[in-house]
Motif scaffolding. Sequence first.
Motif, PDB file in Angstrom:
ATOM      1  N   ALA A   9      18.902   4.239   9.090  1.00 31.15           N
ATOM      2  CA  ALA A   9      20.228   4.369   8.291  1.00 31.15           C
ATOM      3  C   ALA A   9      20.134   4.071   7.006  1.00 31.15           C
ATOM      4  N   SER A  10      20.847   4.577   6.198  1.00 32.54           N
ATOM      5  CA  SER A  10      20.820   4.575   4.717  1.00 32.54           C
ATOM      6  C   SER A  10      20.862   3.069   4.123  1.00 32.54           C
ATOM      7  N   GLY A  11      20.062   2.576   3.278  1.00 35.51           N
ATOM      8  CA  GLY A  11      20.043   1.267   2.604  1.00 35.51           C
ATOM      9  C   GLY A  11      19.247   0.360   3.561  1.00 35.51           C
ATOM     10  N   VAL A  60      19.204  12.880   2.434  1.00 37.72           N
ATOM     11  CA  VAL A  60      19.640  12.290   1.057  1.00 37.72           C
ATOM     12  C   VAL A  60      20.995  11.755   0.980  1.00 37.72           C
ATOM     13  N   ASN A  61      21.271  10.322   0.854  1.00 41.25           N
ATOM     14  CA  ASN A  61      22.531   9.783   0.812  1.00 41.25           C
ATOM     15  C   ASN A  61      22.999  10.056  -0.702  1.00 41.25           C
ATOM     16  N   VAL A  62      24.176  10.643  -0.810  1.00 44.74           N
ATOM     17  CA  VAL A  62      24.605  10.758  -2.148  1.00 44.74           C
ATOM     18  C   VAL A  62      25.575  10.102  -2.631  1.00 44.74           C
ATOM     19  N   VAL A  76      29.018  14.087   6.309  1.00 46.14           N
ATOM     20  CA  VAL A  76      29.969  13.374   5.455  1.00 46.14           C
ATOM     21  C   VAL A  76      29.956  11.855   6.308  1.00 46.14           C
ATOM     22  N   LYS A  77      29.661  10.779   5.513  1.00 42.26           N
ATOM     23  CA  LYS A  77      29.568   9.322   6.134  1.00 42.26           C
ATOM     24  C   LYS A  77      31.071   8.958   6.206  1.00 42.26           C
ATOM     25  N   LEU A  78      31.545   8.556   7.252  1.00 39.39           N
ATOM     26  CA  LEU A  78      33.102   7.989   7.227  1.00 39.39           C
ATOM     27  C   LEU A  78      33.166   6.516   7.143  1.00 39.39           C
ATOM     28  N   LEU A  96      28.923   8.151  11.207  1.00 43.67           N
ATOM     29  CA  LEU A  96      29.865   6.905  11.077  1.00 43.67           C
ATOM     30  C   LEU A  96      29.415   6.023  12.370  1.00 43.67           C
ATOM     31  N   VAL A  97      29.439   4.496  12.005  1.00 40.09           N
ATOM     32  CA  VAL A  97      30.200   4.124  11.061  1.00 40.09           C
ATOM     33  C   VAL A  97      29.326   3.319   9.584  1.00 40.09           C
ATOM     34  N   ASN A  98      30.113   3.386   8.624  1.00 42.73           N
ATOM     35  CA  ASN A  98      29.493   2.396   7.629  1.00 42.73           C
ATOM     36  C   ASN A  98      30.014   1.069   7.807  1.00 42.73           C
ATOM     37  N   SER A 132      27.559  -5.611   9.145  1.00 40.27           N
ATOM     38  CA  SER A 132      26.885  -4.684  10.132  1.00 40.27           C
ATOM     39  C   SER A 132      26.392  -5.467  10.969  1.00 40.27           C
ATOM     40  N   GLY A 133      25.548  -4.635  11.971  1.00 43.77           N
ATOM     41  CA  GLY A 133      24.732  -5.364  13.121  1.00 43.77           C
ATOM     42  C   GLY A 133      25.521  -5.541  14.377  1.00 43.77           C
ATOM     43  N   PRO A 134      24.867  -6.064  15.414  1.00 46.07           N
ATOM     44  CA  PRO A 134      25.291  -5.942  16.820  1.00 46.07           C
ATOM     45  C   PRO A 134      27.003  -6.372  16.798  1.00 46.07           C
ATOM     46  N   GLY A 137      25.670   1.689  13.880  1.00 47.48           N
ATOM     47  CA  GLY A 137      26.780   0.394  13.781  1.00 47.48           C
ATOM     48  C   GLY A 137      26.164  -0.412  14.916  1.00 47.48           C
ATOM     49  N   GLY A 138      25.196  -1.161  14.568  1.00 46.39           N
ATOM     50  CA  GLY A 138      24.843  -2.195  15.413  1.00 46.39           C
ATOM     51  C   GLY A 138      23.709  -1.691  16.465  1.00 46.39           C
ATOM     52  N   ILE A 139      23.020  -0.712  16.372  1.00 50.32           N
ATOM     53  CA  ILE A 139      21.883  -0.241  17.386  1.00 50.32           C
ATOM     54  C   ILE A 139      20.828  -1.315  17.153  1.00 50.32           C
ATOM     55  N   GLY A 155      20.129   0.690  11.547  1.00 46.25           N
ATOM     56  CA  GLY A 155      20.236   0.025  10.112  1.00 46.25           C
ATOM     57  C   GLY A 155      19.866  -1.378  10.044  1.00 46.25           C
ATOM     58  N   THR A 156      20.884  -2.257  10.301  1.00 51.90           N
ATOM     59  CA  THR A 156      20.576  -3.789  10.151  1.00 51.90           C
ATOM     60  C   THR A 156      19.386  -4.266  11.021  1.00 51.90           C
ATOM     61  N   ALA A 157      19.177  -3.430  12.132  1.00 49.81           N
ATOM     62  CA  ALA A 157      17.911  -3.816  13.005  1.00 49.81           C
ATOM     63  C   ALA A 157      16.761  -3.934  12.382  1.00 49.81           C
TER      64      ALA A 157
HETATM   65  C1  FMN Z   1      21.885  -3.860   3.097  1.00 48.95           C
HETATM   66  C2  FMN Z   1      22.394  -2.484   3.367  1.00 48.95           C
HETATM   67  C3  FMN Z   1      22.453  -1.373   2.570  1.00 48.95           C
HETATM   68  C4  FMN Z   1      23.179  -0.304   2.858  1.00 48.95           C
HETATM   69  N1  FMN Z   1      23.249   0.441   2.061  1.00 48.95           N
HETATM   70  C5  FMN Z   1      24.130   1.646   2.209  1.00 48.95           C
HETATM   71  C6  FMN Z   1      23.756   2.967   1.323  1.00 48.95           C
HETATM   72  O1  FMN Z   1      23.323   2.973   0.341  1.00 48.95           O
HETATM   73  N2  FMN Z   1      24.672   3.970   1.494  1.00 48.95           N
HETATM   74  C7  FMN Z   1      25.364   4.245   2.747  1.00 48.95           C
HETATM   75  O2  FMN Z   1      25.947   5.077   3.244  1.00 48.95           O
HETATM   76  N3  FMN Z   1      25.182   2.904   3.944  1.00 48.95           N
HETATM   77  C8  FMN Z   1      24.518   2.069   3.281  1.00 48.95           C
HETATM   78  N4  FMN Z   1      24.668   0.725   4.373  1.00 48.95           N
HETATM   79  C9  FMN Z   1      25.289   1.005   5.622  1.00 48.95           C
HETATM   80  C10 FMN Z   1      24.357   1.348   6.836  1.00 48.95           C
HETATM   81  O3  FMN Z   1      23.943   2.767   6.545  1.00 48.95           O
HETATM   82  C11 FMN Z   1      25.009   1.524   8.055  1.00 48.95           C
HETATM   83  O4  FMN Z   1      26.209   2.314   7.963  1.00 48.95           O
HETATM   84  C12 FMN Z   1      25.679   0.158   8.579  1.00 48.95           C
HETATM   85  O5  FMN Z   1      24.957  -0.982   8.150  1.00 48.95           O
HETATM   86  C13 FMN Z   1      26.047   0.009  10.196  1.00 48.95           C
HETATM   87  O6  FMN Z   1      24.924   0.288  10.845  1.00 48.95           O
HETATM   88  P1  FMN Z   1      23.818  -1.025  11.184  1.00 48.95           P
HETATM   89  O7  FMN Z   1      25.098  -1.898  12.081  1.00 48.95           O
HETATM   90  O8  FMN Z   1      23.132  -0.394  12.244  1.00 48.95           O
HETATM   91  O9  FMN Z   1      23.329  -1.450  10.178  1.00 48.95           O
HETATM   92  C14 FMN Z   1      23.921  -0.190   4.243  1.00 48.95           C
HETATM   93  C15 FMN Z   1      23.657  -1.385   4.838  1.00 48.95           C
HETATM   94  C16 FMN Z   1      22.987  -2.457   4.551  1.00 48.95           C
HETATM   95  C17 FMN Z   1      22.858  -3.434   5.651  1.00 48.95           C
END
Ligand code: FMN
Length: 309
Positions: free
Chosen positions: A21-23, A100-102, A166-168, A192-194, A218-220, A245-247, A267-269
């Motif tokens: 996931a992005s970020g 690419v996340n825009v 589109v990321k919701l 989704l989800v952010n 974010s996370g579990p 989301g939390g995987i 993501g967070t994992a």
């Molecule tokens: C440190 C961090 C940076 C993130 N940066 C972005 C980002 O630049 N663009 C975006 O769309 N989501 C961003 N996210 C959100 C994640 O891509 C993801 O949607 C969200 O964390 C839920 O998934 P997770 O629980 O697996 O982390 C970020 C999340 C974290 C934790």
Amino acid sequence: MKPDMRVQFAGIEFENPVLAASGTFGYGVEFEDIVSLEKIGGFVTKGISREPMAGNQAPRIIETAAGMMNAIGLQNIGVEAFLGKKLPALRKYPKCAVIVNVFGTHVRDYLDVIQRLNEAEGIAAYELNASCPNTDHGGMTFGTDPIALDELVARAKKVAARPLIVKLSPNVTSIPTMAKCAESAGADALSLVNTFVALSIDVETRRPRIANVTAGLSGPAIKPIAVRMVWEAARSVGIPVIGLGGITTPEDAVEFLLAGATAVQVGTASFADPRAVERIAKGLEAWCQRHHVDRVADLIGTLDCSKPE
Ligand SMILES: Cc1cc2nc3c(=O)[nH]c(=O)nc-3n(C[C@H](O)[C@H](O)[C@H](O)COP(=O)(O)O)c2cc1C
């Protein structure tokens, strides 16, 4: 027999449905010595803006009971540095889809980034960040207002030479409303989800733990809400959905697929286990094998909600 892990997604074929996931995965290249990029379906870059961004003041990350909160504020190197310094190194991994996340503050910024990216090779799709909760303008301000979302998606679709995901934002009352809005404006797919807007307070200092005051959770902790939202979105649109989301386990990924996601993002994992994406991709294959699922795509949307007899 090995299960077929490929999934078709908005005209792209992912080698397997598990992406980063992005970020949480930098620009991909930072992970090439940690994760076998050819063994994951792909990854989404950190949000890329037209100009480099420094992000928010620290502290901007904290751990919570079952996850984390962040208010990074879209720190990134900007589109030119991404194209010049990061993307070329990724061409060694043709099987790993680069998404690419825009990000932009105004619609025009998003369009400028997309137009610049259109000129480059080696990108599978764009993920439009209409959901970042950590900036005063842009991001979530688009994803929580159907009129603003419609304008952003429609204009981005006109210029995008690649599939537009589109990321919701989950910070809305009705996910189906926003999902349908993005679809009718021309989105090729949804993700989704952010993160969820959250607040953590240090009771000794009586101050917020994060300098930005609020931050994205974010996370579990968010997984069951995310699964519900993915299920609602997938039922309300005809375009494919990426669930996240939390995987943290292969079974978590299966939940999202059953709820209707065609692919998932982790993501967070990756903060707790930098190899998480590859581990979950491998584990999903083993899960399919154990459950005699010949094609992972056969799991998509097969949640059985009938009443037990
Ligand atoms: C440190 C961090 C940076 C993130 N940066 C972005 C980002 O630049 N663009 C975006 O769309 N989501 C961003 N996210 C959100 C994640 O891509 C993801 O949607 C969200 O964390 C839920 O998934 P997770 O629980 O697996 O982390 C970020 C999340 C974290 C934790």
